[in-house]
Design an enzyme around this catalytic site. Sequence first.
Site, short mmCIF file in Angstrom:
data_model
loop_
_atom_site.label_atom_id
_atom_site.label_comp_id
_atom_site.label_asym_id
_atom_site.label_seq_id
_atom_site.Cartn_x
_atom_site.Cartn_y
_atom_site.Cartn_z
N HIS A 26 0.84 -1.21 0.00
CA HIS A 26 0.00 0.00 0.00
C HIS A 26 0.87 1.26 0.00
O HIS A 26 0.50 2.27 -0.58
CB HIS A 26 -0.92 0.01 1.23
N ASP A 126 -5.49 5.93 1.69
CA ASP A 126 -5.74 4.54 1.35
C ASP A 126 -7.19 4.23 1.69
O ASP A 126 -7.74 4.77 2.66
CB ASP A 126 -4.80 3.63 2.16
N THR A 148 -5.36 0.50 -4.10
CA THR A 148 -4.09 -0.12 -4.51
C THR A 148 -4.31 -1.50 -5.13
O THR A 148 -3.34 -2.16 -5.50
CB THR A 148 -3.15 -0.22 -3.30
N ASP A 387 -6.76 -10.63 -2.29
CA ASP A 387 -7.17 -10.50 -3.70
C ASP A 387 -6.30 -11.29 -4.67
O ASP A 387 -6.46 -11.19 -5.89
CB ASP A 387 -7.16 -9.01 -4.10
#
Length: 466
Positions: A26, A126, A148, A387
């Site tokens: 990040h 973020d 991100t 992810d």
Amino acid sequence: VQGVRDGGGDPRPRRVLVFPLPFQGHIDPMMHLAGALHARAGLAVTVLHTRFNALDPARHPEFRFVEVPDGVPAGVAATGRIIDVILAMNAAMEASPEAVRGALASAMIAEDEDEEAPHAACLVIDSNLLAVQRAAEKLGLPTMVLRTGSAACLRCFLAYPMLHDKGYLPFQESQLYMPVPELPPLRVRDLFQTKISSHEMVREVIARITETVRNCSGLIINTFEALEPDELQKLRGELDLPLLLAAGPLHKLSSKTTGSSLLDQDYSCIEWLDTQPPGSVLYVSFGSLAAMDSGEFVEVAWGLANSGHPFLWVVRPNLVQDTDIAQLPDGFEDAVKGRGMVIQWAPQQEVLAHRAVGGFWTHCGWNSTLESVGEGVPMICRPNAVDQMMNARYVEEVWGVGFELEGELERGEVEGAVRKLMGGGREGAEMTERAEVLRRKVAECLDGSGSSRTAIDMLVDYMLSL
Ligand code: UDP
């Protein structure tokens, strides 16, 4: 965008605040975005950061730094578990919002500026920092959000309530390979997942991300139009935001490496790569968080050794979770002498850009995936959590620039996968060709009128209009 835009004829550059989540995957894209705003558009940048995984201001003399109290309890910090840290940090910041507001207020006007100086145009956060967004709102400071991860990942987050209502989640073993027609090409197993945090915690983190995104004045996604055209188009329909920009790959937009690595990068590997033939080396790295057990570690070692191909392998200090110091197996060093190098942490972007590197065995973190795409390097995907499963699915199914190594880590399977990618066979060669086509699309999105370059220009204009 030409140089500094100075509201009302004021010659001082406008200031933008940025606040990354303090984890490597990040921090890097946020610092690259900051670098692009500073170097290309002349904006002044203040970086807000926490004590947890604090950044080193000395490595970024071009930016100002302000520390924000994070309130992460030592016990949670020691685990280093990202979801736990996100929840603890937000809870602490919401419990004492005045501390966050104080830090933001002091960052809005830098120390050497007077009360009359132009206030910061906006804060880029973020998407995991909802507590910071709430504090900024109280100060009248507009927030923009940097995602991100991929556009596909954000669509999955927005669909999370539906995925529960329809019974795709929580996961059931028997349904793992069932397609999710609402989010093609994803299957149930590709949806966001974690093995170490509870399902409720994941749901909460995702709900907070989507709230942060829906509340923001503009969204920047670290992807590019030609990579995820359908996903971006759908997102623009699903989110009613004043601005949604695909401005990536961000590491290609800032003129230099960020210097924001939390671990020292071992540059001796570049000299070693210089001695290897073009396209011959497999680069192996599983990012900053993914881990394996010592049995798997030994299988990876022998799989690489038995493949016969040159490799550069990143074994970071906490890669192997059930031992303090990861031990390479007896006989391994002799077996790979001259064609294998093991280091603790790499200058990854330089490694992937090196002509000797012909393949990347990756955990498919989004940054690693984009960095590989940006250099035209095909991938062996070993997704672990969060992810990474969906990123691997896109690599294999949509872009055709790699394949997943599934199942238990076993030396014969590893050896086979390395040979498939690097051995000169048809499948590997086709992936390499498609990776080169994709690399050219990256170059196009970054050139004069390319989509990501235009996105940065639009972003700066928009920021200065806030
Ligand atoms: N990285 C690095 N050196 C390494 C391994 C990784 O500098 O040896 C960087 C990599 O370039 C990427 C980041 O660490 O920018 C990892 O982010 P990613 O999203 O790929 O994975 P995460 O660590 O968040 O799981």
